[in-house]
Design a protein around this motif. Sequence first.
Motif, PDB file in Angstrom:
ATOM      1  N   SER A   1       0.830  -1.211   0.000  1.00  0.00           N
ATOM      2  CA  SER A   1       0.000   0.000   0.000  1.00  0.00           C
ATOM      3  C   SER A   1       0.855   1.248   0.000  1.00  0.00           C
ATOM      4  O   SER A   1       0.428   2.302  -0.462  1.00  0.00           O
ATOM      5  CB  SER A   1      -0.926   0.010   1.220  1.00  0.00           C
TER       6      SER A   1
ATOM      7  N   SER B   1      -1.810   0.852   8.329  1.00  0.00           N
ATOM      8  CA  SER B   1      -2.983   1.408   9.007  1.00  0.00           C
ATOM      9  C   SER B   1      -3.219   2.834   8.513  1.00  0.00           C
ATOM     10  O   SER B   1      -2.305   3.486   8.010  1.00  0.00           O
ATOM     11  CB  SER B   1      -2.786   1.381  10.516  1.00  0.00           C
ATOM     12  N   PRO B   2      -4.474   3.342   8.668  1.00  0.00           N
ATOM     13  CA  PRO B   2      -4.804   4.654   8.086  1.00  0.00           C
ATOM     14  C   PRO B   2      -3.969   5.801   8.648  1.00  0.00           C
ATOM     15  O   PRO B   2      -3.756   6.805   7.976  1.00  0.00           O
ATOM     16  CB  PRO B   2      -6.281   4.838   8.434  1.00  0.00           C
ATOM     17  N   GLY B   3      -3.530   5.711   9.872  1.00  0.00           N
ATOM     18  CA  GLY B   3      -2.763   6.802  10.466  1.00  0.00           C
ATOM     19  C   GLY B   3      -2.314   6.415  11.850  1.00  0.00           C
ATOM     20  O   GLY B   3      -2.450   5.266  12.283  1.00  0.00           O
TER      21      GLY B   3
ATOM     22  N   THR C   1      -0.358  -3.961   3.884  1.00  0.00           N
ATOM     23  CA  THR C   1      -1.182  -2.753   4.037  1.00  0.00           C
ATOM     24  C   THR C   1      -0.821  -2.022   5.325  1.00  0.00           C
ATOM     25  O   THR C   1      -0.574  -2.663   6.354  1.00  0.00           O
ATOM     26  CB  THR C   1      -2.676  -3.118   4.047  1.00  0.00           C
TER      27      THR C   1
ATOM     28  N   ASP D   1      -3.678  14.623   8.249  1.00  0.00           N
ATOM     29  CA  ASP D   1      -2.805  14.346   7.106  1.00  0.00           C
ATOM     30  C   ASP D   1      -2.466  15.625   6.338  1.00  0.00           C
ATOM     31  O   ASP D   1      -1.855  15.574   5.278  1.00  0.00           O
ATOM     32  CB  ASP D   1      -3.436  13.330   6.168  1.00  0.00           C
TER      33      ASP D   1
END
Length: 1637
Positions: free
Chosen positions: A746, A776-778, A774, A843
């Motif tokens: 990712s 983690s989102p953040g 993958t 982000d």
Amino acid sequence: MCTAEQFRCHSGRCVRLSWRCDGEDDCADNSDEENCENTGSPQCALDQFLCWNGRCIGQRKLCNGVNDCGDNSDESPQQNCRPRTGEENCNVNNGGCAQKCQMVRGAVQCTCHTGYRLTEDGHTCQDVNECAEEGYCSQGCTNSEGAFQCWCETGYELRPDRRSCKALGPEPVLLFANRIDIRQVLPHRSEYTLLLNNLENAIALDFHHRRELVFWSDVTLDRILRANLNGSNVEEVVSTGLESPGGLAVDWVHDKLYWTDSGTSRIEVANLDGAHRKVLLWQNLEKPRAIALHPMEGTIYWTDWGNTPRIEASSMDGSGRRIIADTHLFWPNGLTIDYAGRRMYWVDAKHHVIERANLDGSHRKAVISQGLPHPFAITVFEDSLYWTDWHTKSINSANKFTGKNQEIIRNKLHFPMDIHTLHPQRQPAGKNRCGDNNGGCTHLCLPSGQNYTCACPTGFRKISSHACAQSLDKFLLFARRMDIRRISFDTEDLSDDVIPLADVRSAVALDWDSRDDHVYWTDVSTDTISRAKWDGTGQEVVVDTSLESPAGLAIDWVTNKLYWTDAGTDRIEVANTDGSMRTVLIWENLDRPRDIVVEPMGGYMYWTDWGASPKIERAGMDASGRQVIISSNLTWPNGLAIDYGSQRLYWADAGMKTIEFAGLDGSKRKVLIGSQLPHPFGLTLYGERIYWTDWQTKSIQSADRLTGLDRETLQENLENLMDIHVFHRRRPPVSTPCAMENGGCSHLCLRSPNPSGFSCTCPTGINLLSDGKTCSPGMNSFLIFARRIDIRMVSLDIPYFADVVVPINITMKNTIAIGVDPQEGKVYWSDSTLHRISRANLDGSQHEDIITTGLQTTDGLAVDAIGRKVYWTDTGTNRIEVGNLDGSMRKVLVWQNLDSPRAIVLYHEMGFMYWTDWGENAKLERSGMDGSDRVVLINNNLGWPNGLTVDKASSQLLWADAHTERIEAADLNGANRHTLVSPVQHPYGLTLLDSYIYWTDWQTRSIHRADKGTGSNVILVRSNLPGLMDMQAVDRAQPLGFNKCGSRNGGCSHLCLPRPSGFSCACPTGIQLKGDGKTCDPSPETYLLFSSRGSIRRISLDTSDHTDVHVPVPELNNVISLDYDSVDGKVYYTDVFLDVIRRADLNGSNMETVIGRGLKTTDGLAVDWVARNLYWTDTGRNTIEASRLDGSCRKVLINNSLDEPRAIAVFPRKGYLFWTDWGHIAKIERANLDGSERKVLINTDLGWPNGLTLDYDTRRIYWVDAHLDRIESADLNGKLRQVLVSHVSHPFALTQQDRWIYWTDWQTKSIQRVDKYSGRNKETVLANVEGLMDIIVVSPQRQTGTNACGVNNGGCTHLCFARASDFVCACPDEPDSRPCSLVPGLVPPAPRATGMSEKSPVLPNTPPTTLYSSTTRTRTSLEEVEGRCSERDARLGLCARSNDAVPAAPGEGLHISYAIGGLLSILLILVVIAALMLYRHKKSKFTDPGMGNLTYSNPSYRTSTQEVKIEAIPKPAMYNQLCYKKEGGPDHNYTKEKIKIVEGICLLSGDDAEWDDLKQLRSSRGGLLRDHVCMKTDTVSIQASSGSLDDTETEQLLQEEQSECSSVHTAATPERRGSLPDTGWKHERKLSSESQV
């Protein structure tokens, strides 16, 4: 023309002056012998005899037997005259002489005619060759028998003396560099002018006359620059690769620039814009200095003052190099060519001589060898030499042939350097060998003899006789700290060429990628990693955060990754080549890692570590399989290189002074070079050679990579050599799984050793999920902190601490406070320089400003994630406020008894907010989150309580104090206080998560951590972080908690705020909560509306907090006057920066320009809410105008007898218009709303009546006087005048509401109020507001009443004006498309296009021409009076005008008109007499020195809001016009001192020379309003009138104002660029308190 040594005969013939009165008729007309008896006792010439009688005769007449003297003294025995014989006589055979014979003392003496000389036999004559005598002719000479002829080159003409030549064209100018400037001087008049100033160190100089350009070199900036000959358009020509460019020369024929550089020992050439730069000569050059060109012959000449001083020449393409002179030289500095004389001249500073020679070096001769202490540069023009001298700091001249006639042209210079004569004949026309098409060359066309040569820029190979390659295929790349250079392997010269890069300060590591032609480098001064194309284009920074000492760099050209080592953070990191997706690979057991190389084929990376245990390590390129491969016999392992073919690893050790190699696993180690390696640093391989840099020998060397033999030096004498690489295009391709869909990763796909070949990893702080691919989102658990110019995060999810910048795409100036909403994943922050509160996603996306007005210094910020609110403290306004997360529904919670509130924390579940206050009495307070139940928890032993946090788990309050240097804790009531950590140096931000506390420290520039219960186990989280401010710890996995307001906002219409007992509903600032305790009105009912230049604000009078709220009107620049229309709910305002009148809704929407043209200085504004008209004063045009509220139907009402109309007010019910005029005769006037029945109400005891307001209830007018510093009132007729307040600082505008008078004050920067009846109970409503201007009250009780115009516009088609007893209709000055009627209710038909319709427009100030006879019956008695008004009365403003308006009611009769006219005439005379008497009285009163120190001058709305100075003298006519500075921004700085606002010029500097500039200023009335000039002086302020100041006036003003202004102090002296020394340092001032920080 005869010379000074000749006598002019009557015939025009010239004879020798010594022949005058010698007794011979030399002129042939006896004119040389006339009036000889009046010559007195002459001093006879050397070839003459003085007779006894005083007469002079020729020596040849002695003893000739003739009484030539007349007294026989020439024939006396005293003259040794001997008897004459017949043979010795000129009469016989001419005495045997070939030409001329004369008798001398009785003997024959032969002489020759001019042009001949006597031979040795004494009788015959021989022709003289005058052309053989140097300097006999200036330029050309042709000899003939007994004569000669001088002639001049093209561009010159022969002077009347027939020997010297004069250059055609303008007067010559000497152009010279003076280090800090470039100046011009006229050699014959010594006129001295500045061309360019504020230079650093200008040395060499030349010009291009045809293109009107001047070029110069700066050896401090190491730049070559150019500008137009008028000093404009300065630009850099050559900005890289220069070390000491001491010589400069322009080829004006072929448009080329040549220069010498004694630092690089080169001579280079380029186009005039610096393009196609080429090293022309580099071999056998030591210290080249001066350079001169001869483009007509295609030759360059230069001096070299190295160990073998010499003067050399070559063709302009570098060929045909030859020595001109190499003996008796030491410091050959200046060099110039005399093109007409075909000679060169040079100066030698060591031998103190000026010499000359032919262009081939022959006939060398010293011209001047005395009186030359240190000559530097030289130029020649006509028959003169000009040179600069370092020792005498002067420019001198002398004759170029003899060295005589020496003069000082100019002395006492700063430091004269190069010099040239600016004249077209110094650059004569020549043949351009390259023609119009550059000789067909693709790049450089250089002259060579009578032909030309095509040449290529340095490093580019020639692919044909005329063409060069477009790119480089292979070159050596090396860093030299301040620049990055390349040495092309495509050419033989191996000259190094600087890559043109910006802001390279300390480049160390290098690498490259040939696929996109990028070069990468690290900079340990700026702590950045950057890249650019190999030619310097496309430069960008790819990594600029969290770097401390990036010393190693490697490119993985297979997966496009960038690897680097950081010896400061002791890390190895990787990112994409654009810097994205950065992550830490290795952070443990590193101790000063240095160089790094990668081997993508095997998936390994290698690095050196020269810490306490030097070693060379390797690991997979994903950090797997780390192992030490070399650990013995290492000291300072520096450069690394891999031989991919033989699978060898090479390294250089500066401590062991060796270059070694081994297998890639560390085996088979062997020393390649072990001698003559003082300090190797960079290392690289290419082909069969190994290359390295050496710090000590300052060289780049190479050797055979297998044997270490065949050593060569490529470059030497190069300081600060760092990394080295060879750029080529033959890197081996490698197949990798990452090439296919990023290996399924990712984020980052990294090479690794087989068998896997790759692995996935995540950016710093983010964990890889269990699928191994993958991320983690953040971050879930992290620290987030402000660092003034950025916001960073430190993940607590990973086993190391690394800060990551939140990539918010804005420029931060001074980010202080910070908060996080974990629910939406947003960060909130305050910027105290930008004065705003903003937010963005974590982000960095979706940035928005939520609070942009009313902020000064927002030190504390807290996000109530449960209640969805943001709270903040403001140290500047001393307030604590709350708003929704989007900034809406903003409310002031606490505003009293705050000194300097800083940190703020919330405890939503308990309903409490806590804050620190580090004012004079530092304390820690608590209240409900709605501001209720306020209580001081701790107020002793506190200094600078900064950080604050709540430990909800243990019910504790923790704070950091930077003054006591402690972190302390107490329970939530302030009890059980105890110290956790001490000492801490300067803690600022404090936060808590789980079992740890974290804090930022200004002194250590670090983030620290400790156990929250005991304060023990203190560790360093991150260091080297200057500018650390607030910090928050966040765990997004923790549940938020229960919202006390529930899901329906507690039933509140606006704000629902928690409190200990539950919650309370609240309204935005200034709005009252209704009786139901739930809902709010949309806006306040009664409020003040005021302007402050860049903003319009309101202060509610419904609530007690008196907090100002910004009205969000866009595009405010310099707002002066305001009014409000209660019918439509719109605010009207004037903006004198844009010269417009605009209106907008109170929510800031629907902003539109009402009047957008024809305005100059609109100071006053008034809305007639009944008739829907708008009135304004224009000080620039001295008019009062009106229009409809939408700006239509504009009409000038009054335009005579106005001097400086300022404030204006209307009374629609009475039909009155009031205004103030603070011109030469200050007054307050009244008229009907149509301008008729004008009346002076008050004209005595007035200074500067600024603000004006009406009390509609008591029917009184109130005004402020900024000169007399008081507030007064009178009735509507100007009677019953009384002083309400007698001591106000500098009032500007005022308004009235209920029993209060409110006013703005410039000096106190505040809004104040007093009781309107007594003048007592003075209060400050709002303090510390910069740029306060107008103020009005908006209230339901304010705009009431009606008049005849209130219904259907009085039946008028256009304008309806109410008057005291009737109303009138009026037409606009410029007709519109609708027919205008002056009769109410009568709408005329549309005008026809013939006859009268052409005359139908009603012109201002002229009686209207109407279409209907009925209108003629409506003339009033006022109009008749107006018709009889005298010129004198009109000038005094004592005549009323009908202003083209016709009353609705019929007039009185003519007899009444006459009666009134007669009475008015008598009254006018009495009024004039009284006015003159009062004016004299007022003038004497204003000059009272006792008042001088308490009063202000005329307010200036357009000046930058500096101080306002005390005015102690009456306003002369000069003060009639204000000085406005139209400023475009709201940020204006007032100071606490009173300043004098000057009309056009404010002198605030200490430079007396600026008075000369002042005398030249000519200001016009309009010009001053729009673009005035401000200069600065310490003592005097001068106001320029609409005319110009002559010297006498200026001097008089200086004398008058010197004493008054001597006490003025300016708050800050603007930085003044002047003459700077060659070197200097700035000393930083240490801050004594935290508030100064």
